[in-house]
Structures are given as structure tokens and as C-alpha cells.
Write an enzyme that holds these catalytic residues in place. Structure first.
Site, PDB file in Angstrom:
ATOM      1  CB  ALA A 117      13.399   3.242   1.381  1.00 25.83           C
ATOM      2  CG  ASP A 156       7.839   6.753   9.727  1.00 23.66           C
ATOM      3  OD1 ASP A 156       6.964   5.949  10.122  1.00 23.66           O
ATOM      4  OD2 ASP A 156       8.347   6.707   8.591  1.00 23.66           O
ATOM      5  NE  ARG A 213      11.486  -1.004   1.276  1.00 25.84           N
ATOM      6  CZ  ARG A 213      10.900  -1.963   2.003  1.00 25.84           C
ATOM      7  NH1 ARG A 213      11.531  -3.103   2.188  1.00 25.84           N
ATOM      8  NH2 ARG A 213       9.699  -1.783   2.516  1.00 25.84           N
ATOM      9  CE  LYS A 260       9.646   1.749   8.954  1.00 27.75           C
ATOM     10  NZ  LYS A 260       9.067   1.848   7.596  1.00 27.75           N
ATOM     11  CG  ASP A 296       4.080   4.572   2.343  1.00 34.07           C
ATOM     12  OD1 ASP A 296       3.262   5.430   2.723  1.00 34.07           O
ATOM     13  OD2 ASP A 296       4.293   3.514   2.959  1.00 34.07           O
ATOM     14  CG  ASN A 297      -0.161   7.627   1.947  1.00 32.84           C
ATOM     15  OD1 ASN A 297      -1.002   8.522   1.973  1.00 32.84           O
ATOM     16  ND2 ASN A 297       0.685   7.426   2.950  1.00 32.84           N
ATOM     17  CB  CYS A 348     -18.503  -9.618  -9.116  1.00 27.58           C
ATOM     18  SG  CYS A 348     -20.128  -9.304  -8.416  1.00 27.58           S
TER      19      CYS A 348
END
Length: 826
Positions: free
Chosen positions: A249, A275, A286, A299, A347-348, A403
Site C-alpha cells: 500500500a 518486494d 488499497r 508486486k 509491514d513488520n 493454555c
């Protein structure tokens, strides 16, 4: 008395005084479940009050709250009233006097056009003088407005200009305001928002010759930008070399901006885009350079083609590489040395930190940005002027405890993750285990050594090849029905057998309290769309695994399901169910310790050997969230919602499940346009080598609306004895590929420091603690040969430097901290 609400310890409520909440699932004080939204008063990060609750029943336990937005009525002044008494949105406290002055400049521009029939021309001194007069006259009738002649003349200079970054910013804001007017969602701007980036203009703007603002031959398309910044800066943009990491985006918007601005469009210019992802259907809303016919294309390649369509002069090279340690042979010394800037569109956090570390190493400016729905941020990182991205990072997101995931979920995110685990475990991992059993010669021997998991893996192989292997689609339907019974009835009843609803913990408190909610077993209902959705999706995925043809004929499913009789539930006595992650880890170790060789061998004998199934393979499912016909999201949605039904968690639809399960970061075009416009403005400042005070980090939330600009933080200085340096500094050694002994002697002579240790990545090249015999061998080796020998790897092609960390001591034996050493060996 005042009712006090306390939320779970690991959650903050995030509410503010005066906001409203609605309650559900409360045991005891049931009147609140049907009550209208209640106003809150915050008393702490985990507590708030809701007023007098004495008329209600006594509280027993449990409950959920949800914030409820209340409609508000806003009133606005008419344009004629607002022009006289403007309500201005302030977002940059370094420019408190600018918005009132720009308000007058806008009015003066209208007067100027009425008088001259045109806007002020850039570089025209007479036009500038008259414009200053008009603003001064308006200011005399306005209380408290100071006329800053530099700002006024700069406004006049830019009046005929049109530049992409500001258009992107204003367009993003205006589009979001339009959406607010249509949907009545979010708070509109009240009432004027004036944005200026005067600090991005050339410092000597008002002294420049008027010819500087006329485009030369071939630059006509950049006329609007040249009229603002001049030819010199435009030429710098044209010949700049940029590395854009990411083509999602933000990456698409940035690439569009670069094409319109002319970045990399000159003879020496270049934009490199990388990318590794391919275009998915969910990207299209987007990532506007992509179209439906681009799905499954890379991309980077597609975005570059679209950008060249915008500006054929753009020099752009697409890559499909991940930027990380494994691609340093591609993104090496030669690559970074030729760059002017790096721009992140990631994005990270992990990838951002890595790119940031490379920019620090190679002394390259980095433009960092991100969005999340209506929120966005921009950070500019300039060598020696600002701190790096890695200097201050948000803490990593907390994972879901095992858990909680397996036995005690209390949020829909927990059940969706559990459903994803079920999907991958049953339709992917188990199928891959079967294929490895059938094809890998040493699989069984390797499995024997994995004592913690071997029995479970072998049992699943046995089930998938022997006991539960379907021959027809009807058998897949039966399997799906039995799976329903196992997941949503028997496992829940086993949990309640271990921990009855009225159970007390070791302290005498209710076991099922706080985040733990006692579940309810589900009884299969053939008339329930949710129950049937699960069986349809499960059966079709199972059929895919085995190469069988599936279908969605509801009548056919009902006919088969009517004859299915699931086995009666029989609780397993002595089964230990862990209540926290520490117990879960101990439980796994205990299971491995109890693994029985005889049972393993007996089970193995009951499975056909691979030779009897030569060529037979199952088809593992690869998760794809954007194909509405593959049953992936349908299965995860049904599974998640059924488990949510077990635990009384509100259900969500397929769209929300897809967002969470697919880890889709909410992005909207308005925020992305605004953020990338701000990035482009910072790029213009970097090209001009502006001082620290000119740069702006930005934080925005278009929903509130909120905008804040701040000066970047300077890099902290590190002091060691008589030396002072920052993270941007390094010690460059350019004396040829000398031996280790010569390097040590050079360092001592040049810096008066004794080196006690040298490391290259994870390899220790030199240490005073290494045995003398080995040291004598290493002393004779050149630095590059020493590095290759110790690291047992070749140096990346295209690299010219060794990045070394050294520990040093002064002549009196004191430890001395020094920056990274960059040793040129080639």
C-alpha cells in the site's frame, strides 16, 4: 454505592471519562446486561466506575463490556463568519503563529487575483511586495496576527505551484473529510486546517533569480514543482538514486509520488524496488497500482510497470528479494555506495530494524512510515543528525499463551488462531507427514528420535493412511461430522470433567473466574447453518487432500448426516490438562518420557510400508485467504465461531475472520496518501541537506482528527575516556589487506589503543585468550583470509569492507568503548 468495574490484569480498558460502555454476560447483576450504555469515569488503567449500582442484584462473576460510540451534534460557523473569526486546527507547536497568518494569505490571494487577473509569479519582486501589502492591510484589521514577511513572500512565491507531496497530503485529508460527511462516522475537522511545509523550501528562495523557476527543455511536466523549488533541486531529484523496500500500500503510493516528482528520471537517476510477494485479491482495495488481472503477478514488477506508465522517463528496476542477511551478496557495498536514500514500505518491525541497521552502517538517509487504518506515522532518519529507527522501538506484540489458546479462550482472536492451527494441523501438516513417510527413506528413523512428538505423528499417519482414509466423498462428510463431535463436544466435556463448573482453586476461589470461562458442549444440529458450514468445509478440504471430488449440495449432506451416530463420550481418567504454559511445557516433556518403544513399533507395523503405496501421495492444503471457493476461510470462520459458541464469545462474520486470520493490516487510501505525501516532503529536505530543525516526524489519526509534528531526536552521544561518538560514527581503516599483526600494530599506533578482541558477525577473529600457538598462525594471515578461515564462508561478492567489532584498552589498561570498525580489504 458507585459500581467499580475491574478488567483483566493483562488488559487496559483504554477508556476516557464520559465515554459509554454496554455490558453483557454478567452473572448476578443481570440488570446491567439489558441496561442502556453507561457513562464511565476512569479511576485507573484497569478500573472505571459506572455510577450507582445499589438497585441491582448482587454481582456473582463474569461479564463483558463494549465501548459504544454516542452520536454528537457539531455546529459550524458560516464561511463569512469563519473568515472573520477562524477556528484553526493547531498541529505543529513550532509554528503557532503560522495558521492565523496563512488564513490571511489565502484571503489576500483572492484580492490579488481580483486586482491583477493572475496569481503572484515566482521570483517576481513586485508581485511579492504587493502581496505583502495586502496581507499587512488584512492583519491591521485582525487582532493578534503577526506578519512574518518571509512566510508571506514564500506564500506568494508558491501561489502558482503545484507539487505532488502537498497534493497527496491535502487529498488524503479532504477525501477522509468527504467520507465523514457521507457516513457520519469519525469527527470532522473544525473548522480550518492550514498545512505548510515552508521549511522544505530552499533557504535562499527569495534571493534566487526568476529564471531559476522556469522549466528547461524536456522538464515541462515538472513546471508546477520547478516554480516552487527551482531547477537546481529538480535536477537533484531527477538524478537521485533511491532504494524502495516494499511495494504494498505505502510502496505503491510512494512509487507513484516518485514518478510524478521525477525522482530517478534523470540520466543518472534510478529507483530500485524490491518486494518478494505476489499480488492477492485483498490487496486491490488499497494498493492502487494493481488491478484484478494482476493477481498472482509479482508486486514489484507490476508496480514498476504501472509507475513507468505514469512517467515513461522513470528509471526503475524491480527485484523480488527479501532484504535480509541472506541477500547481502545482492545488497552489498557496491549497491549501497551508489544510493542516495532508502525508503521503507514494510509491514513488520524485524525487517524495518534490519534495513535501519544497514542504513546506519552505510550512512544513508532512511525514510520510515507506516499506517494502521486512519492512523499513520512518518519518521525521518538522517546520518549524524537524528537517531535511528532502532534507537527507540515499540515492544513486540505479546503472543497468545498456549493454555489460553487450547483450553481457556476469552476473545475471538483466540478462537480464530485456534481454528487456523486446526486448519494447518489437519489439512496441511498431517498430509505433509504422510508424504514424508511415503517418500523420505530416513523418515521413520528420524521420527523415532523425536520422543516428545513421535507417537502423535505416527497415530495421525495411521489414521490418514489406514483407519480414516476415505474412498468416497460421503466418507469425508462422515469424517467432518465426527470431527465436529470431537472438537466441540467431547473435548469440552473432557475439560469440564477435569475442571467442573463449581470447582475451586487451591486458594478457595472459583476456578472458572476472571479470564477463564466455563464452556458449554455443543450438540450437533443439522438445521443450524453454522454447524452445517463446518461439515461442508471440512468434508471438501478432506476430499481435496485425497483427490476426491467434493460438492456443496445441502440435501446430499443432510441425507448422509442423518445416518451418522457418533460414539458416546467417555471421559479419560487421569488425563492431565495444564492450566498455564509452564505446566504445558512440563506435560510435553512428561509425554516424551512416557513414550513407549513397543507401542511405537506395534503402531508402525499396522501402517502399510511405503513400498506398497509407491507413487501414492496426499495433497496438503496451502492457505489462501482470497479465494472464496476453496473453503479455507469458510472452515476457519465456522470452526472459530463454533468454539466461540462453546465459550460464550460473540461471533464474527467471514470478513472479520479473514482480516484476523489473514493478518491483514487495515489500510485505507486516505491515510496512505497523506503519509506518503509527508515522506516525499522529507525527501526534498534531505536532498537540500537541511539542518535538524527543518525535519518533521509526524503522527496522524484522521478519525479524531489528530495531527502532530515534531523535530526528530538527535542521536545520543557515547563518551569513552577522551572520545565522543554516536551510532553513526565508525572507524575506517584503509591500509590495504594487511595481516592481523599489522592491523593490531596500526590500531595501536594510530589510536593508542590495544585491541583485546575482534569479531566479525558471530566469528571471533582474535582474542587475547586464544592459545598462543593459534595466535601465531593467525598473525600471519591477511584480514580477509583470516575472516574466510574463521567464519568458514566466502566474503560476499561486491563487498569491499569487513565490518568488525573490537574491544580495546588504553595504555593504562582501562577498557575503552569504540565505534564499529570498517576495514577496507579490497
Amino acid at each position: 454505592e458507585i459500581g467499580v468495574v475491574t478488567v483483566l490484569e493483562d488488559h487496559r480498558h483504554g477508556l476516557q471519562d464520559g465515554e459509554f460502555v454496554k455490558f453483557s454476560d454478567i452473572r448476578g447483576m443481570i440488570e446491567l446486561n439489558d441496561a442502556p450504555p453507561q457513562p464511565v469515569k476512569v479511576t485507573g488503567p484497569h478500573t472505571f466506575t459506572i455510577g450507582d449500582t445499589r438497585q441491582f442484584s448482587a454481582y456473582v462473576g463474569g461479564g463483558r463490556y463494549q465501548q459504544v460510540k454516542q452520536p454528537i451534534t457539531l455546529s459550524f460557523a458560516t464561511l463569512s463568519e469563519a473568515l472573520k473569526s477562524p477556528e484553526l486546527m493547531i498541529f505543529d507547536f513550532a509554528k503557532l503563529d503560522s495558521p492565523p497568518l496563512i488564513h490571511l494569505c489565502v484571503q489576500a490571494l483572492d484580492l490579488f487575483v481580483t486586482e491583477f487577473g493572475q496569481r503572484p509569479a515566482p521570483g517576481n519582486r513586485q508581485h511579492g511586495d504587493r502581496f505583502v501589502q495586502l496581507v499587512t492591510e488584512l492583519a491591521s484589521a485582525s487582532e493578534g496576527v503577526k506578519v512574518d514577511e518571509k512566510i508571506v513572500r514564500s506564500f506568494a512565491h508558491c501561489a502558482t505551484g503545484s507539487i505532488n507531496p502537498v497534493a497527496a497530503f491535502v487529498g488524503g485529508v479532504a477525501a477522509q473529510e468527504t467520507l465523514k460527511a457521507i457516513t457520519n462516522k469519525f469527527t470532522p475537522i473544525k473548522q480550518f486546517l492550514y498545512f505548510d511545509a515552508i521549511e522544505s523550501l530552499p533557504d535562499n528562495l527569495l534571493e534566487m533569480d526568476a529564471k531559476e523557476f522556469e522549466p528547461t527543455l524536456g522538464q515541462e511536466r515538472y513546471r508546477g514543482q520547478i516554480s516552487v523549488f527551482g531547477q537546481t533541486l529538480q535536477n537533484a531529484l531527477l538524478n537521485s538514486r533511491m532504494f524502495l523496500v516494499g511495494a504494498g500500500a505505502i510502496g505503491c503510493e510512494l512509487l507513484k509520488n516518485f514518478a510524478l516528482m521525477g525522482v530517478g528520471c534523470g540520466a543518472d537517476g534510478m529507483v530500485t524496488v524490491t518486494d518478494m510477494d505476489k499480488i492477492e485479491k485483498s490487496n486491490l482495495n488499497r494498493q492502487f497500482l494493481f488491478r484484478p488481472w494482476h493477481i498472482d503477478r509479482p508486486k514489484s514488477v507490476t508496480a514498476c510497470e504501472a509507475a513507468v506508465g505514469i512517467n515513461p522517463a522513470l528509471h526503475v528496476t524491480p527485484h523480488q528479494h527479501r532484504v535480509g542477511p541472506d541477500t547481502e551478496k545482492i545488497y552489498n557495498d557496491d549497491f549501497f555506495d551508489h544510493l542516495h536514500f532508502v525508503c521503507n514500505a514494510l509491514d513488520n518491525v524485524e525487517a524495518r530494524l534490519y534495513v535501519d541497521s544497514r542504513c546506519v552502517l552505510y550512512q544513508k538517509p532512511l525514510l520510515e512510515s507506516g499506517t494502521l487504518g486512519t492512523k499513520g506515522n512518518v519518521q525521518v532518519i538522517v546520518p549524524h543528525l537524528t537517531e535511528s529507527y532502532g534507537s527507540s522501538v515499540d515492544p513486540p506484540e505479546q503472543g497468545i499463551p498456549i493454555c489460553t489458546l487450547k483450553h481457556f479462550p476469552h476473545k475471538i482472536e483466540h478462537t480464530i488462531q485456534w481454528a487456523r492451527d486446526e486448519f494447518h494441523g489437519v489439512f496441511t501438516n498431517q498430509m505433509e507427514d504422510v508424504n514424508r513417510y511415503l517418500s523420505a527413506p530416513n523418515f521413520v528413523q528420524s521420527l523415532k528420535e523425536q520422543r516428545n512428538t513421535r507417537q502423535v505423528v505416527l497415530e495421525s499417519i495411521h489414521a490418514n493412511l489406514v483407519s480414516d482414509r476415505p474412498q468416497t466423498f460421503d466418507q469425508c462428510i462422515v469424517w467432518g461430522r465426527l470431527r465436529f463431535e470431537s472438537l466441540f463436544n467431547h473435548s469440552i466435556r473432557q475439560l469440564l470433567h477435569n475442571f467442573p463448573p463449581d470447582m475451586k482453586d487451591s486458594t478457595g476461589n472459583d476456578f472458572w473466574s476472571g479470564a477463564k470461562r466455563a464452556p458449554i458442549p455443543l450438540q450437533f444440529d443439522i438445521t443450524s447453518p453454522l454447524h452445517l458450514d463446518f461439515v461442508i468445509a471440512a468434508a471438501n478440504l478432506r476430499a481435496f487432500n485425497y483427490g476426491l471430488k467434493g460438492h456443496t449440495d445441502t440435501n446430499a449432506f443432510v441425507k448422509v448426516l442423518k445416518d451418522v451416530n457418533p460414539p458416546e463420550f467417555k471421559p479419560v481418567q487421569g488425563l492431565h490438562i495444564p492450566t498455564n504454559d509452564r505446566e504445558a511445557e512440563g506435560n510435553a516433556a512428561m509425554l516424551g518420557h512416557q513414550s513407549n518403544d513397543m507401542l511405537f513399533e506395534e503402531l508402525l507395523k499396522s501402517i502399510p510400508p511405503p513400498s506398497e503405496l509407491a507413487g501414492y501421495r496426499l495433497s496438503p492444503v496451502e492457505f489462501e485467504k482470497d479465494d472464496d471457493t476453496n473453503f479455507h476461510i469458510q472452515f476457519i470462520t465456522a470452526t472459530s465461531n463454533l468454539r466461540a459458541s462453546n465459550y460464550g464469545i460473540p461471533l464474527v462474520d467471514t470478513h472479520e475472520t479473514k482480516r484476523i486470520a489473514g493478518k491483514i493490516i487495515p489500510a485505507i487510501a486516505t491515510t496512505t496518501a497523506l503519509v506518503t505525501g509527508l515522506v516525499a516532503l522529507e525527501l526534498i529536505k534531505i536532498i537540500q541537506s537541511k539542518p535538524l530543525v527543518a525535519y518533521k516526524n509526524a503522527f496522524v489519526n484522521l478519525a479524531l482528527p489528530f495531527l502532530a509534528f515534531s523535530e526528530p531526536i538527535a542521536p545520543p552521544k557515547i563518551k569513552s575516556t577522551d572520545r565522543e561518538w554516536t551510532l553513526w560514527d565508525n572507524i575506517r581503516v584503509d591500509i590495504g589487506d594487511v595481516t592481523l599483526r599489522e592491523f593490531l600494530e596500526y590500531f595501536k599506533k594510530t589510536h593508542q589503543l590495544d585491541i583485546s578482541m575482534i569479531s566479525y558477525g558471530r566469528s571471533m577473529l582474535f582474542s587475547v585468550f586464544v592459545p598462543q600457538k593459534k595466535l601465531e598462525e593467525r598473525y600471519k594471515l591477511s584480514m580477509s583470509e583470516l575472516t574466510r578461515t574463521i567464519s568458514k564462508s566466502e566474503l560476499p561478492p561486491g563487498s569491499r569492507y569487513l565490518t568488525l567489532e573490537v574491544c580495546c584498552a588504553s595504555s593504562n589498561g582501562d577498557d575503552v568503548e569504540v565505534p564499529t570498525v570498517r576495514f577496507k580489504y579490497r
